[in-house]
Scaffold this motif. Structure first.
Motif, PDB file in Angstrom:
ATOM      1  N   VAL A 177       0.831  -1.206   0.000  1.00  0.00           N
ATOM      2  CA  VAL A 177       0.000   0.000   0.000  1.00  0.00           C
ATOM      3  C   VAL A 177       0.867   1.259   0.000  1.00  0.00           C
ATOM      4  O   VAL A 177       0.628   2.192  -0.775  1.00  0.00           O
ATOM      5  N   SER A 178       1.891   1.288   0.846  1.00  0.00           N
ATOM      6  CA  SER A 178       2.742   2.479   0.908  1.00  0.00           C
ATOM      7  C   SER A 178       3.474   2.690  -0.401  1.00  0.00           C
ATOM      8  O   SER A 178       3.641   3.834  -0.860  1.00  0.00           O
ATOM      9  N   ARG A 179       3.921   1.604  -1.031  1.00  0.00           N
ATOM     10  CA  ARG A 179       4.597   1.726  -2.330  1.00  0.00           C
ATOM     11  C   ARG A 179       3.642   2.301  -3.375  1.00  0.00           C
ATOM     12  O   ARG A 179       4.024   3.178  -4.173  1.00  0.00           O
ATOM     13  N   TRP A 180       2.418   1.779  -3.398  1.00  0.00           N
ATOM     14  CA  TRP A 180       1.478   2.234  -4.430  1.00  0.00           C
ATOM     15  C   TRP A 180       1.068   3.686  -4.212  1.00  0.00           C
ATOM     16  O   TRP A 180       0.875   4.443  -5.173  1.00  0.00           O
ATOM     17  N   LEU A 181       0.925   4.107  -2.964  1.00  0.00           N
ATOM     18  CA  LEU A 181       0.630   5.509  -2.700  1.00  0.00           C
ATOM     19  C   LEU A 181       1.740   6.402  -3.259  1.00  0.00           C
ATOM     20  O   LEU A 181       1.470   7.454  -3.836  1.00  0.00           O
ATOM     21  N   ARG A 182       2.982   5.966  -3.110  1.00  0.00           N
ATOM     22  CA  ARG A 182       4.107   6.751  -3.641  1.00  0.00           C
ATOM     23  C   ARG A 182       4.080   6.763  -5.164  1.00  0.00           C
ATOM     24  O   ARG A 182       4.317   7.811  -5.787  1.00  0.00           O
ATOM     25  N   VAL A 183       3.814   5.604  -5.776  1.00  0.00           N
ATOM     26  CA  VAL A 183       3.711   5.538  -7.236  1.00  0.00           C
ATOM     27  C   VAL A 183       2.600   6.469  -7.722  1.00  0.00           C
ATOM     28  O   VAL A 183       2.701   7.081  -8.798  1.00  0.00           O
ATOM     29  N   SER A 184       1.548   6.601  -6.905  1.00  0.00           N
ATOM     30  CA  SER A 184       0.405   7.445  -7.274  1.00  0.00           C
ATOM     31  C   SER A 184       0.684   8.929  -7.071  1.00  0.00           C
ATOM     32  O   SER A 184      -0.197   9.764  -7.301  1.00  0.00           O
ATOM     33  N   GLY A 185       1.891   9.260  -6.622  1.00  0.00           N
ATOM     34  CA  GLY A 185       2.297  10.660  -6.537  1.00  0.00           C
ATOM     35  C   GLY A 185       2.183  11.296  -5.174  1.00  0.00           C
ATOM     36  O   GLY A 185       2.436  12.498  -5.032  1.00  0.00           O
ATOM     37  N   TYR A 186       1.832  10.516  -4.151  1.00  0.00           N
ATOM     38  CA  TYR A 186       1.689  11.085  -2.817  1.00  0.00           C
ATOM     39  C   TYR A 186       3.032  11.164  -2.091  1.00  0.00           C
ATOM     40  O   TYR A 186       3.887  10.284  -2.247  1.00  0.00           O
ATOM     41  N   ASP A 187       3.187  12.203  -1.303  1.00  0.00           N
ATOM     42  CA  ASP A 187       4.290  12.323  -0.363  1.00  0.00           C
ATOM     43  C   ASP A 187       3.845  11.570   0.889  1.00  0.00           C
ATOM     44  O   ASP A 187       3.027  12.069   1.669  1.00  0.00           O
ATOM     45  N   VAL A 188       4.369  10.364   1.070  1.00  0.00           N
ATOM     46  CA  VAL A 188       3.844   9.438   2.071  1.00  0.00           C
ATOM     47  C   VAL A 188       4.669   9.497   3.358  1.00  0.00           C
ATOM     48  O   VAL A 188       5.901   9.522   3.313  1.00  0.00           O
ATOM     49  N   THR A 189       3.966   9.517   4.485  1.00  0.00           N
ATOM     50  CA  THR A 189       4.594   9.269   5.778  1.00  0.00           C
ATOM     51  C   THR A 189       3.991   7.970   6.309  1.00  0.00           C
ATOM     52  O   THR A 189       2.823   7.942   6.725  1.00  0.00           O
ATOM     53  N   TYR A 190       4.783   6.912   6.233  1.00  0.00           N
ATOM     54  CA  TYR A 190       4.334   5.592   6.661  1.00  0.00           C
ATOM     55  C   TYR A 190       4.839   5.350   8.080  1.00  0.00           C
ATOM     56  O   TYR A 190       6.041   5.314   8.324  1.00  0.00           O
ATOM     57  N   VAL A 191       3.899   5.189   9.009  1.00  0.00           N
ATOM     58  CA  VAL A 191       4.227   4.984  10.417  1.00  0.00           C
ATOM     59  C   VAL A 191       3.805   3.576  10.821  1.00  0.00           C
ATOM     60  O   VAL A 191       2.642   3.195  10.635  1.00  0.00           O
ATOM     61  N   ARG A 192       4.740   2.812  11.340  1.00  0.00           N
ATOM     62  CA  ARG A 192       4.441   1.459  11.851  1.00  0.00           C
ATOM     63  C   ARG A 192       5.059   1.366  13.247  1.00  0.00           C
ATOM     64  O   ARG A 192       6.269   1.353  13.393  1.00  0.00           O
ATOM     65  N   ASN A 193       4.221   1.335  14.264  1.00  0.00           N
ATOM     66  CA  ASN A 193       4.720   1.409  15.632  1.00  0.00           C
ATOM     67  C   ASN A 193       5.297   0.078  16.107  1.00  0.00           C
ATOM     68  O   ASN A 193       5.091  -0.979  15.489  1.00  0.00           O
ATOM     69  N   VAL A 194       6.002   0.133  17.198  1.00  0.00           N
ATOM     70  CA  VAL A 194       6.499  -1.052  17.893  1.00  0.00           C
ATOM     71  C   VAL A 194       5.978  -1.001  19.322  1.00  0.00           C
ATOM     72  O   VAL A 194       6.232  -0.028  20.044  1.00  0.00           O
ATOM     73  N   THR A 195       5.211  -2.016  19.706  1.00  0.00           N
ATOM     74  CA  THR A 195       4.763  -2.129  21.093  1.00  0.00           C
ATOM     75  C   THR A 195       5.859  -2.836  21.870  1.00  0.00           C
ATOM     76  O   THR A 195       6.050  -4.048  21.739  1.00  0.00           O
ATOM     77  N   ASP A 196       6.587  -2.059  22.680  1.00  0.00           N
ATOM     78  CA  ASP A 196       7.732  -2.613  23.405  1.00  0.00           C
ATOM     79  C   ASP A 196       7.504  -2.649  24.913  1.00  0.00           C
ATOM     80  O   ASP A 196       8.437  -2.832  25.686  1.00  0.00           O
ATOM     81  N   ILE A 197       6.246  -2.476  25.346  1.00  0.00           N
ATOM     82  CA  ILE A 197       5.861  -2.709  26.734  1.00  0.00           C
ATOM     83  C   ILE A 197       4.454  -3.309  26.715  1.00  0.00           C
ATOM     84  O   ILE A 197       3.535  -2.740  26.122  1.00  0.00           O
ATOM     85  N   ASP A 198       4.312  -4.483  27.316  1.00  0.00           N
ATOM     86  CA  ASP A 198       3.057  -5.223  27.222  1.00  0.00           C
ATOM     87  C   ASP A 198       3.139  -6.408  28.183  1.00  0.00           C
ATOM     88  O   ASP A 198       4.232  -6.858  28.540  1.00  0.00           O
ATOM     89  N   ASP A 199       1.978  -6.920  28.591  1.00  0.00           N
ATOM     90  CA  ASP A 199       1.951  -8.081  29.492  1.00  0.00           C
ATOM     91  C   ASP A 199       2.780  -9.244  28.946  1.00  0.00           C
ATOM     92  O   ASP A 199       3.533  -9.891  29.681  1.00  0.00           O
ATOM     93  N   LYS A 200       2.626  -9.518  27.640  1.00  0.00           N
ATOM     94  CA  LYS A 200       3.326 -10.670  27.059  1.00  0.00           C
ATOM     95  C   LYS A 200       4.839 -10.486  27.084  1.00  0.00           C
ATOM     96  O   LYS A 200       5.588 -11.450  27.271  1.00  0.00           O
ATOM     97  N   ILE A 201       5.285  -9.270  26.864  1.00  0.00           N
ATOM     98  CA  ILE A 201       6.726  -8.996  26.899  1.00  0.00           C
ATOM     99  C   ILE A 201       7.262  -9.219  28.304  1.00  0.00           C
ATOM    100  O   ILE A 201       8.308  -9.854  28.501  1.00  0.00           O
ATOM    101  N   ILE A 202       6.528  -8.708  29.287  1.00  0.00           N
ATOM    102  CA  ILE A 202       6.965  -8.854  30.675  1.00  0.00           C
ATOM    103  C   ILE A 202       7.001 -10.328  31.076  1.00  0.00           C
ATOM    104  O   ILE A 202       7.971 -10.808  31.684  1.00  0.00           O
ATOM    105  N   GLU A 203       5.954 -11.065  30.716  1.00  0.00           N
ATOM    106  CA  GLU A 203       5.894 -12.489  31.080  1.00  0.00           C
ATOM    107  C   GLU A 203       7.022 -13.274  30.418  1.00  0.00           C
ATOM    108  O   GLU A 203       7.677 -14.103  31.071  1.00  0.00           O
ATOM    109  N   ARG A 204       7.263 -13.024  29.133  1.00  0.00           N
ATOM    110  CA  ARG A 204       8.307 -13.769  28.425  1.00  0.00           C
ATOM    111  C   ARG A 204       9.691 -13.407  28.974  1.00  0.00           C
ATOM    112  O   ARG A 204      10.552 -14.282  29.129  1.00  0.00           O
ATOM    113  N   ALA A 205       9.914 -12.138  29.274  1.00  0.00           N
ATOM    114  CA  ALA A 205      11.202 -11.719  29.830  1.00  0.00           C
ATOM    115  C   ALA A 205      11.434 -12.365  31.193  1.00  0.00           C
ATOM    116  O   ALA A 205      12.555 -12.806  31.495  1.00  0.00           O
ATOM    117  N   ASN A 206      10.386 -12.433  32.009  1.00  0.00           N
ATOM    118  CA  ASN A 206      10.517 -13.071  33.319  1.00  0.00           C
ATOM    119  C   ASN A 206      10.831 -14.555  33.175  1.00  0.00           C
ATOM    120  O   ASN A 206      11.621 -15.116  33.945  1.00  0.00           O
TER     121      ASN A 206
END
Length: 460
Positions: free
Chosen positions: A52-81
């Motif tokens: 999708v981000s590639r096609w938006l750029r091909v279509s002429g848009y100045d794209v800001t593609y944001v993809r977050n990282v969840t680096d604090i969460d119950d599962k992270i804490i449990e697995r780290a423990n």
């Protein structure tokens, strides 16, 4: 000129893509929770939005593609423990592995990749606003909850009625809640868990508040296009809307886009069901040169809103099809590459398909037709067009000869054995020539005899 239309989950219809700022496009995608390697179903979502981000750029848009990282969460804490390591060490390791796996799939890095732990202050500001508006309350256990029934219109994305709703995934039913549907904005600190200071006491953010805060901080609202897998519609995306619009950011998102599941034996692939392959495991079983693009081809050739089924056979079939394209580009060297002529019939049909809610099955059918014409006419101009159109969504950019030969030859000096076979044929020792062909075939090497006594080879 065709106009991009996208199926908006909120309205349940295809709509023209009209960004907040003309010529610019803000895309926010819910990224990984970094407690483990992603599975191949997760990879489908991230590959879809790379397309999708590639096609938006091909279509002429100045794209800001944001993809977050969840680096604090119950599962992270449990697995780290479980591993006896700090949560931040696990999160950093898994985030690095995620980036490595994405690179193998030819995914372009997002323009911004915010991490939840860097936006805790923004989350607390949002929670304070919700509290002032009467939509958040501190419970006796010092958690802070969003009061779902105090927000008119809750459930509009997933089309759920409050009276019929039950607490969904990651919505724990706690005695401290006023209502079972209320969800945590802030979780009070527990012994041994990471925490941050706040006016509510030490604690950490809930899952849903992260994306509301990061999307607004990085892109502003309304966000032009917000995406994720279909299982995020409820409760995660529904709760994002509640938080952001409850705080006054209305509308929070202009267009919502959700990708369908990748199934295993016709059942949703998920870690909770245990019926999954990690992307890393899948790529580890494939040729290091061909495997990433072949997997990408498999993930994109079905429409993003249609479920697809994973099997080693369907993955192999995708690889065979992809090698067919590269074979055409090896046989007919593309001519000089200039801008795509969108008036060309193949290019026009390809763009119409992509502008029709990213209809990759139809777009790939156009590429198949074009490949046939390249094979028939031997036209360098059409070969260049085939490569250029494929390149708009991340295909056909490798050197054809190197791609087809792959990385694994089982220790054989393939060219030396080919030379020996050619010599055997010249000496009319056809038994030896045939045995060399069979030896190479057993090692996964396919020989293709050409006019003039030349022989080319590729991986199966």
């Amino acid at each position: 000129m065709s106009i991009l239309h996208i199926h908006n989950t909120l309205t349940r219809r295809k709509e023209p893509f009209v960004p907040r700022v003309p010529g610019k496009a803000g895309l926010y995608v819910c990224g990984p929770t970094v407690y483990d390697y992603i599975h191949i179903g997760n990879a489908r979502t991230f590959t879809t939005f790379d397309m999708v981000s590639r096609w938006l750029r091909v279509s002429g848009y100045d794209v800001t593609y944001v993809r977050n990282v969840t680096d604090i969460d119950d599962k992270i804490i449990e697995r780290a423990n479980e591993r006896g390591i700090p949560f931040a060490e696990l999160a950093e390791s898994m985030a690095r592995a995620f980036s490595e796996d994405c690179a193998r799939l030819k995914l372009l890095p997002p323009d911004r990749e915010p991490r939840a732990t860097k936006y805790v202050d923004a989350m607390l500001g949002l929670i304070a606003t919700l509290e002032k508006k009467g939509l958040a309350y501190k419970a006796p256990n010092n958690d802070v909850y969003f009061s779902v029934r105090d927000l008119p219109g809750y459930g509009k994305l997933s089309r759920r009625n409050l009276d019929d709703l039950r607490a969904g995934e990651r919505v724990a039913v706690e005695a401290a809640k006023k209502d079972p549907l209320d969800f945590a904005l802030w979780k009070a600190a527990k012994p041994g868990e990471p925490s941050w200071p706040s006016n509510y006491g030490a604690g950490r953010p809930g899952w849903h508040i992260e994306c509301s805060a990061m999307a607004d901080a990085v892109l502003g609202t309304p966000v032009d296009l917000h995406g994720g897998a279909v299982d995020l519609q409820f409760p995660h995306h529904e709760n994002e809307i509640a938080q952001s619009e409850g705080a006054g950011h209305t509308p929070f998102v202009t267009c919502w886009m959700h990708g369908a599941f990748l199934n295993m034996d016709s059942e949703k692939m998920s870690k909770s069901l245990g019926n999954f392959h990690t992307l890393r495991d899948v790529l580890g079983k494939l040729d290091s040169v061909q495997g990433g693009e072949a997997t990408r081809f498999f993930l994109l050739r079905g429409h993003y809103r249609s479920e697809i089924n994973f099997s080693w056979d369907t993955l192999e079939d995708a690889g065979n099809t992809l090698r067919g394209f590269y074979t055409a580009l090896r046989e007919v060297k593309p001519g000089p590459r200039g801008p795509i002529d969108w008036n060309n019939d193949y290019a026009r049909r390809f763009r119409e398909a992509m502008n029709d809610d990213f209809d990759t099955p139809v777009a790939f059918a156009v590429l198949h037709d074009l490949r046939g014409e390249v094979n028939r006419t031997k036209s360098p101009e059409l070969a260049a067009l085939l490569k250029a159109l494929g390149g708009t969504i991340g295909f056909f950019q490798a050197d054809p000869e190197a791609f087809l030969q792959g990385a694994q030859t089982g220790g054989l000096d393939v060219q030396a054995r080919i030379d020996q076979r050619i010599a055997a044929k010249k000496a009319k020792d056809f038994a030896l020539a045939d045995s060399i062909r069979k030896e190479l075939e057993s090692a996964g090497i396919v020989l293709e005899d050409k006019p003039g006594g030349l022989t080319e080879w590729r991986r199966k």
